[in-house]
Design a protein around this motif. Structure first.
Motif, PDB file in Angstrom:
ATOM      1  N   SER A  87       0.805  -1.226   0.000  1.00  0.00           N
ATOM      2  CA  SER A  87       0.000   0.000   0.000  1.00  0.00           C
ATOM      3  C   SER A  87       0.838   1.277   0.000  1.00  0.00           C
ATOM      4  O   SER A  87       0.315   2.370  -0.211  1.00  0.00           O
ATOM      5  N   GLY A  88       2.135   1.149   0.254  1.00  0.00           N
ATOM      6  CA  GLY A  88       3.000   2.323   0.316  1.00  0.00           C
ATOM      7  C   GLY A  88       4.442   1.874   0.347  1.00  0.00           C
ATOM      8  O   GLY A  88       4.718   0.666   0.357  1.00  0.00           O
ATOM      9  N   PRO A  89       5.379   2.832   0.366  1.00  0.00           N
ATOM     10  CA  PRO A  89       6.796   2.458   0.392  1.00  0.00           C
ATOM     11  C   PRO A  89       7.167   1.696   1.656  1.00  0.00           C
ATOM     12  O   PRO A  89       6.556   1.904   2.712  1.00  0.00           O
ATOM     13  N   VAL A  90       8.153   0.824   1.529  1.00  0.00           N
ATOM     14  CA  VAL A  90       8.748   0.161   2.694  1.00  0.00           C
ATOM     15  C   VAL A  90      10.260   0.381   2.624  1.00  0.00           C
ATOM     16  O   VAL A  90      10.791   0.719   1.572  1.00  0.00           O
ATOM     17  N   VAL A  91      10.934   0.178   3.745  1.00  0.00           N
ATOM     18  CA  VAL A  91      12.397   0.217   3.758  1.00  0.00           C
ATOM     19  C   VAL A  91      12.880  -1.178   4.133  1.00  0.00           C
ATOM     20  O   VAL A  91      12.569  -1.668   5.229  1.00  0.00           O
ATOM     21  N   VAL A  92      13.567  -1.835   3.198  1.00  0.00           N
ATOM     22  CA  VAL A  92      14.130  -3.161   3.495  1.00  0.00           C
ATOM     23  C   VAL A  92      15.560  -2.965   3.981  1.00  0.00           C
ATOM     24  O   VAL A  92      16.287  -2.098   3.477  1.00  0.00           O
ATOM     25  N   GLN A  93      15.937  -3.758   4.975  1.00  0.00           N
ATOM     26  CA  GLN A  93      17.241  -3.561   5.624  1.00  0.00           C
ATOM     27  C   GLN A  93      17.902  -4.883   5.988  1.00  0.00           C
ATOM     28  O   GLN A  93      17.213  -5.877   6.238  1.00  0.00           O
ATOM     29  N   VAL A  94      19.218  -4.854   6.078  1.00  0.00           N
ATOM     30  CA  VAL A  94      19.971  -5.939   6.710  1.00  0.00           C
ATOM     31  C   VAL A  94      20.605  -5.352   7.965  1.00  0.00           C
ATOM     32  O   VAL A  94      21.273  -4.318   7.899  1.00  0.00           O
ATOM     33  N   LEU A  95      20.334  -5.994   9.093  1.00  0.00           N
ATOM     34  CA  LEU A  95      20.910  -5.554  10.373  1.00  0.00           C
ATOM     35  C   LEU A  95      21.945  -6.563  10.823  1.00  0.00           C
ATOM     36  O   LEU A  95      21.746  -7.769  10.682  1.00  0.00           O
ATOM     37  N   GLU A  96      23.036  -6.055  11.377  1.00  0.00           N
ATOM     38  CA  GLU A  96      24.136  -6.919  11.803  1.00  0.00           C
ATOM     39  C   GLU A  96      24.499  -6.633  13.249  1.00  0.00           C
ATOM     40  O   GLU A  96      24.498  -5.483  13.672  1.00  0.00           O
ATOM     41  N   GLY A  97      24.822  -7.682  13.976  1.00  0.00           N
ATOM     42  CA  GLY A  97      25.258  -7.509  15.355  1.00  0.00           C
ATOM     43  C   GLY A  97      25.274  -8.839  16.072  1.00  0.00           C
ATOM     44  O   GLY A  97      24.924  -9.866  15.492  1.00  0.00           O
TER      45      GLY A  97
END
Ligand code: ADP
Length: 158
Positions: A87-97
């Motif tokens: 329905s709208g923009p998303v932000v896809v991410q890779v998180l590391e830790g």
């Protein structure tokens, strides 16, 4: 001086063995982008000690959302979930830790914001059980599969 080098290298080697540096996949969902919350949520992620090592703002296609949530295909909310995610923009991410998968699940909070712990992303920002601001992988195995759906190795800069 040479005598000091070996023990030092040995110490680093032991550190490498005991630290479980892991990657997880994250999505900032359309209810978050719509309310301009991507920076606020990224601040919570970074304050928790997770590093954002890849990030892209996209409009998810119907096919991408259906594939991504295939495990929920038989659930009554599947149609609603797919239409929400497109329905709208998303932000896809890779998180590391360290222990990134479990750590991010903790930082996100329970699926339903009404049950989410104080200070979690969903407690602070989610609108409802469906529009709950963030996705995070539920296992290291799924994290690998989900990351590969949106990123190639060269997109990820650790
Ligand atoms: P999580 O995202 O916490 O891992 P689930 O895997 O159970 O939760 O569900 C995936 C997503 O489906 C949720 O984040 C939410 O957006 C949506 N969802 C889950 N349960 C419901 C529900 N009862 N009604 C509407 N949407 C739901």
């Amino acid at each position: 001086a040479a005598a000091g080098i070996l023990p030092l290298r040995h110490a680093f080697f032991l550190t490498d063995l005991t630290m479980a540096i892991e990657r997880t996949f994250s999505i900032l969902k359309p209810d978050a982008t719509e309310r301009n919350l991507t920076g606020a949520i990224n601040a919570v992620i970074e304050e928790a000690g997770l590093r954002i090592v890849a990030q892209r703002r996209i409009r998810m296609t119907d096919a991408q959302a259906k594939t991504f949530y295939e495990v929920h295909a038989e659930r009554p909310f599947y149609g609603e979930l797919v239409s929400f995610m497109t329905s709208g923009p998303v932000v896809v991410q890779v998180l590391e830790g360290e222990n990134a998968v479990a750590k991010y699940r903790e930082v996100m909070g329970a699926t339903n914001p009404a049950q989410a712990a104080e200070g979690t992303i969903r407690k602070r920002f989610a609108k409802s059980v469906g529009e709950n601001s963030v996705h995070g992988s539920d296992s290291p195995e799924n994290a690998k599969i989900e990351i590969a759906q949106f990123f190639t190795d060269s997109d990820i800069v650790g």
